[in-house]
Design an enzyme around this catalytic site. Structure first.
Site, PDB file in Angstrom:
ATOM      1  N   ASP A  41       0.869  -1.168   0.000  1.00  0.00           N
ATOM      2  CA  ASP A  41       0.000   0.000   0.000  1.00  0.00           C
ATOM      3  C   ASP A  41       0.910   1.222   0.000  1.00  0.00           C
ATOM      4  OD1 ASP A  41      -2.101   2.017   0.842  1.00  0.00           O
ATOM      5  OD2 ASP A  41      -3.280   0.176   0.991  1.00  0.00           O
ATOM      6  N   VAL A  63       1.514   2.513  -6.813  1.00  0.00           N
ATOM      7  CA  VAL A  63       1.443   1.833  -8.111  1.00  0.00           C
ATOM      8  C   VAL A  63       1.520   2.796  -9.293  1.00  0.00           C
ATOM      9  CG1 VAL A  63       0.179  -0.129  -7.164  1.00  0.00           C
ATOM     10  CG2 VAL A  63      -1.091   1.804  -8.165  1.00  0.00           C
ATOM     11  N   ASN A  85      -5.490  -4.920  -6.383  1.00  0.00           N
ATOM     12  CA  ASN A  85      -6.630  -4.319  -5.703  1.00  0.00           C
ATOM     13  C   ASN A  85      -6.581  -2.790  -5.693  1.00  0.00           C
ATOM     14  OD1 ASN A  85      -9.007  -4.449  -3.797  1.00  0.00           O
ATOM     15  ND2 ASN A  85      -7.506  -3.462  -2.451  1.00  0.00           N
ATOM     16  N   TYR A 150     -13.996   6.792 -13.208  1.00  0.00           N
ATOM     17  CA  TYR A 150     -13.860   5.510 -12.519  1.00  0.00           C
ATOM     18  C   TYR A 150     -14.440   4.373 -13.357  1.00  0.00           C
ATOM     19  CZ  TYR A 150     -14.001   2.220  -8.570  1.00  0.00           C
ATOM     20  OH  TYR A 150     -13.818   1.139  -7.740  1.00  0.00           O
ATOM     21  N   LYS A 154     -12.396   1.138 -14.734  1.00  0.00           N
ATOM     22  CA  LYS A 154     -12.759  -0.238 -14.405  1.00  0.00           C
ATOM     23  C   LYS A 154     -13.137  -1.041 -15.651  1.00  0.00           C
ATOM     24  CE  LYS A 154     -12.153  -0.365  -9.919  1.00  0.00           C
ATOM     25  NZ  LYS A 154     -11.111  -1.235  -9.323  1.00  0.00           N
ATOM     26  N   ALA A 183     -19.342  -2.965  -1.773  1.00  0.00           N
ATOM     27  CA  ALA A 183     -18.789  -3.636  -0.594  1.00  0.00           C
ATOM     28  C   ALA A 183     -18.535  -2.574   0.465  1.00  0.00           C
ATOM     29  CB  ALA A 183     -17.491  -4.364  -0.946  1.00  0.00           C
TER      30      ALA A 183
END
Length: 242
Positions: A41, A63, A85, A150, A154, A183
């Site tokens: 992270d 990343v 993730n 977004y 995705k 989630a």
């Protein structure tokens, strides 16, 4: 949760695993299934806390930085499973969106997934084995106001998954993705209004959001040999109805 030994002897890297979201839940479930877990992270303090709780190796990494990505994979050593993730959302209608807002979401969510996937492939291909699981989203299929950056990112993760799966298959490497709908975790509650969360939960057939571990269970399945004939698939982890 009881272990079935689905990942016994495997080394698994989970990006964006600090905090209480899908990444941390996935790292926990992988550890419960017998894996040696490495968590990463860009939030170093939270990462150390997560690693300490899991008994995992922690490697800080942003990343969006290729040098940090390379350093992370060098520190990992031989890797059996990569779980991509890392992702970044936000809310802005396109007419009001800046280039920076668009670029930031795409860089973390799509290009970051590409960077880690590329680095993993370069190490998995010589070994002739490996599994990559990407975290996409049902928003890559479905429209939502204020989410064009977004959603585009995705949808890109989904397309990346399918194309790379074909390239990796001859080398014994599988590449799949999960596409959660909603989630619930602490960070989401901080960045999303209660009204919107209630609206999104009401659209689910069960009338509630998924728990992060419920998404993590599907990721573990895709990482395990139980999905040994699956590649290039995007699995919806959703109870959403039309």
């Amino acid at each position: 949760m009881n272990s079935h030994g689905l990942l016994d002897g495997k080394t698994v890297l989970v990006t964006a695993a600090a905090g209480a979201g899908i990444g941390f839940a996935t790292a926990r479930r992988c550890a419960e299934e017998g894996a040696r877990v490495i968590v990463s992270d860009r939030h170093e303090r939270r990462l150390k806390e997560a690693a300490a709780e899991l008994g995992a190796l922690a490697i800080p990494c942003d990343v969006t930085d290729e040098e940090q990505v390379q350093a992370m994979f060098e520190a990992c050593g031989p890797l059996d499973v990569l779980v991509n993730n890392a992702g970044l959302g936000g809310t802005a209608e396109l007419a009001e969106m800046t280039d920076r807002e668009w670029d930031t979401v795409l860089d973390v969510t799509l290009t970051g997934t590409m960077r880690c996937t590329r680095a993993a492939l370069r190490r998995m291909i010589p070994r002739g084995q490996g599994v990559i699981v990407n975290n996409a989203s049902v928003i890559g299929w479905r429209a939502q106001r204020g989410q064009s950056h977004y959603a585009a990112a995705k949808a890109g993760v989904m397309a990346l998954t399918r194309c790379v799966a074909l390239e990796a298959a001859p080398h014994g490497i599988r590449v799949n993705a999960v596409a959660p709908s909603l989630a619930m975790h602490a960070f989401l509650e901080k960045v999303t209004s209660p009204e919107l969360l209630r609206q999104l939960a009401a659209q689910e057939a069960f009338g509630r959001a998924a728990e992060p571990w419920e998404v993590a269970n599907v990721i573990v399945f895709l990482a395990s040999d139980y999905s040994g004939y699956m590649t290039g698939e995007v699995i919806s982890v959703s109870s959403q109805h039309p």
